[in-house]
Motif scaffolding. Structure first.
Motif, PDB file in Angstrom:
ATOM      1  N   MET A   1       0.845  -1.206   0.000  1.00 16.84           N
ATOM      2  CA  MET A   1       0.000   0.000   0.000  1.00 16.84           C
ATOM      3  C   MET A   1       0.876   1.251   0.000  1.00 16.84           C
ATOM      4  SD  MET A   1      -2.902   1.124   2.749  1.00 16.84           S
ATOM      5  CE  MET A   1      -3.744   2.699   2.580  1.00 16.84           C
ATOM      6  N   LYS A   2       0.578   2.169  -0.920  1.00 17.00           N
ATOM      7  CA  LYS A   2       1.350   3.394  -1.024  1.00 17.00           C
ATOM      8  C   LYS A   2       0.868   4.411  -0.005  1.00 17.00           C
ATOM      9  CE  LYS A   2       2.315   2.843  -5.970  1.00 17.00           C
ATOM     10  NZ  LYS A   2       2.140   3.428  -7.329  1.00 17.00           N
ATOM     11  N   LEU A   3       1.829   5.059   0.674  1.00 17.88           N
ATOM     12  CA  LEU A   3       1.486   6.078   1.658  1.00 17.88           C
ATOM     13  C   LEU A   3       1.103   7.376   0.957  1.00 17.88           C
ATOM     14  CD1 LEU A   3       4.341   5.522   4.274  1.00 17.88           C
ATOM     15  CD2 LEU A   3       1.947   4.793   4.447  1.00 17.88           C
ATOM     16  N   PRO A   4       0.234   8.180   1.572  1.00 12.49           N
ATOM     17  CA  PRO A   4      -0.098   9.488   0.987  1.00 12.49           C
ATOM     18  C   PRO A   4       1.161  10.345   0.849  1.00 12.49           C
ATOM     19  CG  PRO A   4      -1.626   8.930   2.747  1.00 12.49           C
ATOM     20  CD  PRO A   4      -0.531   7.917   2.806  1.00 12.49           C
ATOM     21  N   LEU A   5       1.240  11.101  -0.243  1.00  7.35           N
ATOM     22  CA  LEU A   5       2.397  11.965  -0.464  1.00  7.35           C
ATOM     23  C   LEU A   5       2.345  13.160   0.482  1.00  7.35           C
ATOM     24  CD1 LEU A   5       2.624  12.031  -4.368  1.00  7.35           C
ATOM     25  CD2 LEU A   5       3.780  10.518  -2.750  1.00  7.35           C
ATOM     26  N   PRO A   6       3.518  13.657   0.923  1.00  6.15           N
ATOM     27  CA  PRO A   6       3.562  14.801   1.848  1.00  6.15           C
ATOM     28  C   PRO A   6       3.247  16.118   1.145  1.00  6.15           C
ATOM     29  CG  PRO A   6       5.780  14.176   1.230  1.00  6.15           C
ATOM     30  CD  PRO A   6       4.874  13.146   0.600  1.00  6.15           C
ATOM     31  N   ILE A   7       2.056  16.180   0.567  1.00  8.08           N
ATOM     32  CA  ILE A   7       1.623  17.334  -0.235  1.00  8.08           C
ATOM     33  C   ILE A   7       0.265  17.810   0.267  1.00  8.08           C
ATOM     34  CG2 ILE A   7       0.935  18.135  -2.538  1.00  8.08           C
ATOM     35  CD1 ILE A   7       2.741  16.005  -3.740  1.00  8.08           C
ATOM     36  N   THR A   8       0.105  19.126   0.356  1.00  6.08           N
ATOM     37  CA  THR A   8      -1.217  19.734   0.515  1.00  6.08           C
ATOM     38  C   THR A   8      -1.669  20.229  -0.844  1.00  6.08           C
ATOM     39  OG1 THR A   8      -0.858  20.415   2.806  1.00  6.08           O
ATOM     40  CG2 THR A   8      -2.525  21.614   1.564  1.00  6.08           C
ATOM     41  N   ILE A   9      -2.810  19.747  -1.314  1.00  7.93           N
ATOM     42  CA  ILE A   9      -3.394  20.268  -2.555  1.00  7.93           C
ATOM     43  C   ILE A   9      -4.382  21.361  -2.177  1.00  7.93           C
ATOM     44  CG2 ILE A   9      -4.856  19.780  -4.546  1.00  7.93           C
ATOM     45  CD1 ILE A   9      -3.669  17.051  -4.734  1.00  7.93           C
ATOM     46  N   ALA A  10      -4.112  22.584  -2.632  1.00  5.87           N
ATOM     47  CA  ALA A  10      -4.964  23.735  -2.348  1.00  5.87           C
ATOM     48  C   ALA A  10      -5.736  24.102  -3.613  1.00  5.87           C
ATOM     49  CB  ALA A  10      -4.124  24.918  -1.883  1.00  5.87           C
ATOM     50  N   ILE A  11      -7.071  24.136  -3.508  1.00  2.00           N
ATOM     51  CA  ILE A  11      -7.932  24.393  -4.666  1.00  2.00           C
ATOM     52  C   ILE A  11      -8.693  25.693  -4.437  1.00  2.00           C
ATOM     53  CG2 ILE A  11      -9.713  23.444  -6.169  1.00  2.00           C
ATOM     54  CD1 ILE A  11      -9.142  20.695  -4.972  1.00  2.00           C
ATOM     55  N   PRO A  12      -8.275  26.796  -5.050  1.00  2.00           N
ATOM     56  CA  PRO A  12      -9.027  28.048  -4.933  1.00  2.00           C
ATOM     57  C   PRO A  12     -10.284  27.984  -5.793  1.00  2.00           C
ATOM     58  CG  PRO A  12      -6.718  28.395  -5.590  1.00  2.00           C
ATOM     59  CD  PRO A  12      -7.040  26.970  -5.820  1.00  2.00           C
ATOM     60  N   ILE A  13     -11.424  28.380  -5.238  1.00  2.37           N
ATOM     61  CA  ILE A  13     -12.667  28.289  -6.007  1.00  2.37           C
ATOM     62  C   ILE A  13     -13.564  29.496  -5.764  1.00  2.37           C
ATOM     63  CG2 ILE A  13     -12.647  25.760  -5.860  1.00  2.37           C
ATOM     64  CD1 ILE A  13     -15.103  26.079  -3.932  1.00  2.37           C
ATOM     65  N   LYS A  29      -8.696   9.196  -3.196  1.00  3.88           N
ATOM     66  CA  LYS A  29      -8.540   9.050  -1.755  1.00  3.88           C
ATOM     67  C   LYS A  29      -7.100   8.659  -1.415  1.00  3.88           C
ATOM     68  CE  LYS A  29     -12.944   9.672  -0.808  1.00  3.88           C
ATOM     69  NZ  LYS A  29     -13.433  10.849  -0.042  1.00  3.88           N
ATOM     70  N   ASP A  30      -6.573   9.256  -0.368  1.00  6.01           N
ATOM     71  CA  ASP A  30      -5.276   8.874   0.198  1.00  6.01           C
ATOM     72  C   ASP A  30      -4.096   9.068  -0.753  1.00  6.01           C
ATOM     73  OD1 ASP A  30      -6.591   8.037   2.557  1.00  6.01           O
ATOM     74  OD2 ASP A  30      -7.032   6.097   1.634  1.00  6.01           O
ATOM     75  N   PHE A  31      -4.260   9.933  -1.772  1.00  7.27           N
ATOM     76  CA  PHE A  31      -3.108  10.212  -2.647  1.00  7.27           C
ATOM     77  C   PHE A  31      -2.164  11.207  -1.990  1.00  7.27           C
ATOM     78  CE2 PHE A  31      -1.343  12.941  -6.131  1.00  7.27           C
ATOM     79  CZ  PHE A  31      -0.367  12.044  -6.515  1.00  7.27           C
ATOM     80  N   VAL A  32      -2.727  12.229  -1.340  1.00  9.30           N
ATOM     81  CA  VAL A  32      -1.914  13.211  -0.625  1.00  9.30           C
ATOM     82  C   VAL A  32      -2.389  13.306   0.814  1.00  9.30           C
ATOM     83  CG1 VAL A  32      -1.389  14.563  -2.700  1.00  9.30           C
ATOM     84  CG2 VAL A  32      -3.432  15.106  -1.349  1.00  9.30           C
ATOM     85  N   GLU A  33      -1.564  13.940   1.644  1.00 15.10           N
ATOM     86  CA  GLU A  33      -1.909  14.029   3.061  1.00 15.10           C
ATOM     87  C   GLU A  33      -3.090  14.947   3.329  1.00 15.10           C
ATOM     88  OE1 GLU A  33       1.442  14.925   5.529  1.00 15.10           O
ATOM     89  OE2 GLU A  33       2.600  13.204   4.817  1.00 15.10           O
ATOM     90  N   LYS A  34      -3.252  16.001   2.493  1.00 15.39           N
ATOM     91  CA  LYS A  34      -4.325  16.943   2.788  1.00 15.39           C
ATOM     92  C   LYS A  34      -4.824  17.626   1.522  1.00 15.39           C
ATOM     93  CE  LYS A  34      -5.685  20.624   5.961  1.00 15.39           C
ATOM     94  NZ  LYS A  34      -5.283  21.472   7.098  1.00 15.39           N
ATOM     95  N   TRP A  83       5.271  19.817   0.889  1.00 15.79           N
ATOM     96  CA  TRP A  83       5.006  20.383  -0.431  1.00 15.79           C
ATOM     97  C   TRP A  83       3.578  20.924  -0.499  1.00 15.79           C
ATOM     98  CZ3 TRP A  83       8.760  20.278  -4.329  1.00 15.79           C
ATOM     99  CH2 TRP A  83       9.875  19.473  -4.080  1.00 15.79           C
ATOM    100  N   VAL A  84       3.368  21.880  -1.410  1.00 14.79           N
ATOM    101  CA  VAL A  84       2.034  22.387  -1.692  1.00 14.79           C
ATOM    102  C   VAL A  84       1.832  22.386  -3.206  1.00 14.79           C
ATOM    103  CG1 VAL A  84       2.802  24.822  -1.708  1.00 14.79           C
ATOM    104  CG2 VAL A  84       0.382  24.271  -1.345  1.00 14.79           C
ATOM    105  N   LEU A  85       0.651  21.944  -3.628  1.00 14.01           N
ATOM    106  CA  LEU A  85       0.272  21.939  -5.038  1.00 14.01           C
ATOM    107  C   LEU A  85      -0.996  22.755  -5.185  1.00 14.01           C
ATOM    108  CD1 LEU A  85       0.098  20.987  -8.009  1.00 14.01           C
ATOM    109  CD2 LEU A  85      -0.930  18.848  -7.170  1.00 14.01           C
ATOM    110  N   PHE A  86      -0.926  23.841  -5.968  1.00 13.97           N
ATOM    111  CA  PHE A  86      -2.117  24.640  -6.244  1.00 13.97           C
ATOM    112  C   PHE A  86      -2.792  24.089  -7.496  1.00 13.97           C
ATOM    113  CE2 PHE A  86       0.086  27.617  -3.475  1.00 13.97           C
ATOM    114  CZ  PHE A  86      -0.969  28.083  -2.695  1.00 13.97           C
ATOM    115  N   LEU A  87      -4.068  23.773  -7.347  1.00 15.75           N
ATOM    116  CA  LEU A  87      -4.817  23.125  -8.414  1.00 15.75           C
ATOM    117  C   LEU A  87      -6.124  23.869  -8.618  1.00 15.75           C
ATOM    118  CD1 LEU A  87      -4.380  20.457 -10.081  1.00 15.75           C
ATOM    119  CD2 LEU A  87      -5.945  19.369  -8.460  1.00 15.75           C
ATOM    120  N   ALA A 104       9.402  12.460  -8.421  1.00 20.29           N
ATOM    121  CA  ALA A 104      10.023  13.785  -8.540  1.00 20.29           C
ATOM    122  C   ALA A 104      10.302  14.426  -7.188  1.00 20.29           C
ATOM    123  CB  ALA A 104       9.136  14.696  -9.383  1.00 20.29           C
ATOM    124  N   ILE A 105       9.370  14.322  -6.250  1.00 19.46           N
ATOM    125  CA  ILE A 105       9.496  15.079  -5.007  1.00 19.46           C
ATOM    126  C   ILE A 105      10.534  14.519  -4.040  1.00 19.46           C
ATOM    127  CG2 ILE A 105       7.156  15.995  -5.149  1.00 19.46           C
ATOM    128  CD1 ILE A 105       6.327  13.953  -3.024  1.00 19.46           C
TER     129      ILE A 105
END
Length: 279
Positions: A1-13, A29-34, A83-87, A104-105
């Motif tokens: 089982m793959k652990l969630p990546l240490p990334i926060t995905i932030a979605i401005p809407i 589900k469970d792809f990133v930590e938050k 890490w933070v990913l803006f999506l 990559a990370i």
């Protein structure tokens, strides 16, 4: 089982009910930590969708000045992940992208990554034209989005063409994120009219600021110099349609190149109009 990546995905809407569920489904589900949504007073079903998916929502109210939405999030709700990913809500993660960023990370020499996006127009994926890339994945604390002072001279509460200024080496993720916008041509034209007004105002106010100009990429320097001339539209059209293969998309490629060329011509006209009004 793959652990969630240490990334926060932030979605401005703001009123993204048409797109948001698909965006969240693509993340999975469970792809990133938050995952966190930064909302600007949505009045549609966006917040209900976030609640059904157990996603945290932050309420953003813009006062017309710096910071806008993304920098406000970084400054006031700094992610606890590495890490933070803006999506955006119309950007859907692909399996190829997910697999590539897992590798990559872990590169300790990189503080951020340029991401590559597919483009869809009139219902189909584009084969040619200028590639769409954004510096949207970076280490928390490595930098913020370009600071542009505003005093209520635009209605755009989120960074548009500002890019992150990072301290360190930046890489590229080649696997694409799908950029899917189902809101039609009318929405596209209205949105780009707002972008053109912002771009013209920015060039007028920031063009003489040497500190900001030092932070521009070489592509930005060429683009902003051309925007001061009526050649920006024809240059874009020639590059997009002929040099970068927009003709491979047939009539859609021609229409798309014309629309984008007209956008840049509109920016030039708005700059010219401002200069004339000041005289």
């Amino acid at each position: 089982m793959k652990l969630p990546l240490p990334i926060t995905i932030a979605i401005p809407i703001k009123n993204e009910a048409l797109l948001l569920q698909g965006c969240l489904d693509a993340i999975g589900k469970d792809f990133v930590e938050k995952i966190v949504i930064i909302d600007s007073g949505s009045t549609d079903d966006s917040l209900e969708i976030a609640q059904r998916n157990d996603v945290e929502v932050l309420d953003f109210k813009w006062n017309g000045q710096f910071p806008k939405k993304r920098n406000w999030f970084l400054q006031n709700h700094t992610p606890t992940t590495r890490w933070v990913l803006f999506l955006d809500a119309d950007e859907y993660l692909t399996e190829g992208f997910k697999n590539e960023i897992r590798k990559a990370i872990v590169d300790e020499n990189k503080v951020g990554f340029w991401l590559t996006y597919s483009r869809y127009f009139l219902g189909k994926k584009m084969k040619g034209g200028y590639p769409l890339r954004k510096l949207a994945l970076f280490r928390v604390g490595a930098g913020e989005y370009e600071r542009i002072e505003e005093n209520n001279w635009s209605k755009l509460d989120m960074e548009i063409h500002e890019h992150p200024i990072l301290k360190g080496n930046v890489g590229t993720v080649k696997s694409e994120i799908d950029h899917l916008d189902f809101r039609g041509i009318s929405h596209y034209v209205i949105k780009h009219n707002e972008y053109a007004s912002w771009e013209a105002e920015r060039i007028m106010k920031m063009g003489a600021n040497l500190e900001i100009k030092k932070q521009w990429t070489w592509k930005q320097k060429i683009k902003y110099k051309l925007m001061l001339t009526p050649f920006i539209g024809p240059v874009f059209f020639f590059g997009s349609y002929f040099l970068l293969g927009g003709f491979r998309d047939g009539s859609r490629g021609l229409a798309f190149s014309i629309l984008k060329a007209s956008y840049f011509t509109q920016v030039y006209c708005k700059i010219k109009e401002q200069k004339l009004s000041k005289k």
